[in-house]
Design an enzyme around this catalytic site. Sequence first.
Site, PDB file in Angstrom:
ATOM      1  N   ARG A   1       0.798  -0.959   0.042  1.00  0.00           N
ATOM      2  CA  ARG A   1       0.013   0.431   0.286  1.00  0.00           C
ATOM      3  C   ARG A   1       1.002   1.394  -0.080  1.00  0.00           C
ATOM      4  NH1 ARG A   1      -3.326  -2.438  -1.989  1.00  0.00           N
ATOM      5  NH2 ARG A   1      -5.495  -3.235  -0.553  1.00  0.00           N
TER       6      ARG A   1
ATOM      7  N   HIS B   1      -1.815   1.128  -9.615  1.00  0.00           N
ATOM      8  CA  HIS B   1      -2.396  -0.343  -8.866  1.00  0.00           C
ATOM      9  C   HIS B   1      -3.145  -1.261  -9.584  1.00  0.00           C
ATOM     10  CE1 HIS B   1      -3.819  -0.401  -4.174  1.00  0.00           C
ATOM     11  NE2 HIS B   1      -3.933  -1.599  -5.143  1.00  0.00           N
TER      12      HIS B   1
ATOM     13  N   GLU C   1      -3.641   7.642  -3.519  1.00  0.00           N
ATOM     14  CA  GLU C   1      -4.374   7.218  -4.952  1.00  0.00           C
ATOM     15  C   GLU C   1      -5.927   8.120  -5.021  1.00  0.00           C
ATOM     16  OE1 GLU C   1      -4.470   3.491  -5.250  1.00  0.00           O
ATOM     17  OE2 GLU C   1      -2.017   2.864  -5.238  1.00  0.00           O
TER      18      GLU C   1
HETATM   19  O1  LIG Z   1      -4.319  -3.955  -3.324  1.00  0.00           O
HETATM   20  C1  LIG Z   1      -5.271  -4.751  -3.942  1.00  0.00           C
HETATM   21  C2  LIG Z   1      -5.974  -5.972  -3.249  1.00  0.00           C
HETATM   22  O2  LIG Z   1      -5.342  -5.367  -1.978  1.00  0.00           O
HETATM   23  O3  LIG Z   1      -6.246  -6.879  -3.150  1.00  0.00           O
END
Ligand SMILES: O=CC(=O)O
Length: 335
Positions: A251, A298, A280
């Site tokens: 993250r 992402h 984001e």
């Molecule tokens: O970022 C993507 C997830 O957490 O699946």
Amino acid sequence: MAEEANNCSNHLQDLPKVLVLGPPLSFQFLQPLYSHKFNFLKPHLSDFSLQHFINHHHPPSILAILCGTKFSVTADVLRLLPSLRLVLTASAGTDHIDLSDCRRCGIQVTGVGALFSEDVADMAVALLVDGMRKISEADRWLRKNNRDNTPWDLFPLGSKLSGKRVGIVGLGSIGMEVVKRLESFGCIISYNSKHKKATVSYPFYDSVVELATNCDVLVLCCALNEQTKHIINREVILALGKGGFIVNVGRGGLIDETELVKCLMEGEIGGAGFDVFENEPHVPKELFKMDNVVLSPHSAAITVESFMDVCELIGGNLEAFFSNKPLLTSVMLPK
Ligand SMILES: O=CC(=O)O
């Protein structure tokens, strides 16, 4: 015609309601597969506020939420849904959900478990290889210098990945998949995790600064929570050093992004590969000018195959929940 429409909406009324918040990207695949089994309520298509939308749909009859990472399931949202018993997120990460409040309210939480781990690990390694061997940079360079008289030896040297010391931050299922891949590159693995793992023999560092001091590369695979926020700060970046490379597929909030951008600009670190960002969809504009940085929106978990699998898992979890069977995957709630 009117009668048909009426039958159709009567049928919908009989189906268990699932409030879709976000919605997650995979919902576009899920909806056609499961609309005959669940009444998906879609506030994102309504002009009403969320509160107004929920009130309009008889809140006590809403037992389940489906969300993605872009929607924060806060205590305020949970308060709107007094009968809620299930939060189902189409993600591996759960940092967008107030897990403590879910526990307090007796709400189960389910995610995708390890379903995305291989895809995310592939992306971590891809960002690393791309950054160190300058693949995206080479592609840009060749398109720009596509003339017969441009000497190719002007293109700068990349770095060898084989033999590099790679520190994994977070040795869960994604971290282990990254390790599996990087071992076949001949990388030397060590790690930091909440706890030392009895099942692996790689060197463990309980301090990320120490891990960085002893590595050329850091790959961030851990969850974001109070303990891991800004786990990568200036001290860690400086410990990794000028030739170091950081990959983040966890993250954005794991890294103090302002500091990392500053260190990249000052040449205090060799480069970075980002799939995730702190705010984001905002990407710091300085990064767009840097050739030693590889960016992705992402999208590490997003493949045709993973979306098909995720639809099956979400559908299976909804079916299990509404027929009082054990969930296929569940998230541990904090004590
Ligand atoms: O970022 C993507 C997830 O957490 O699946």
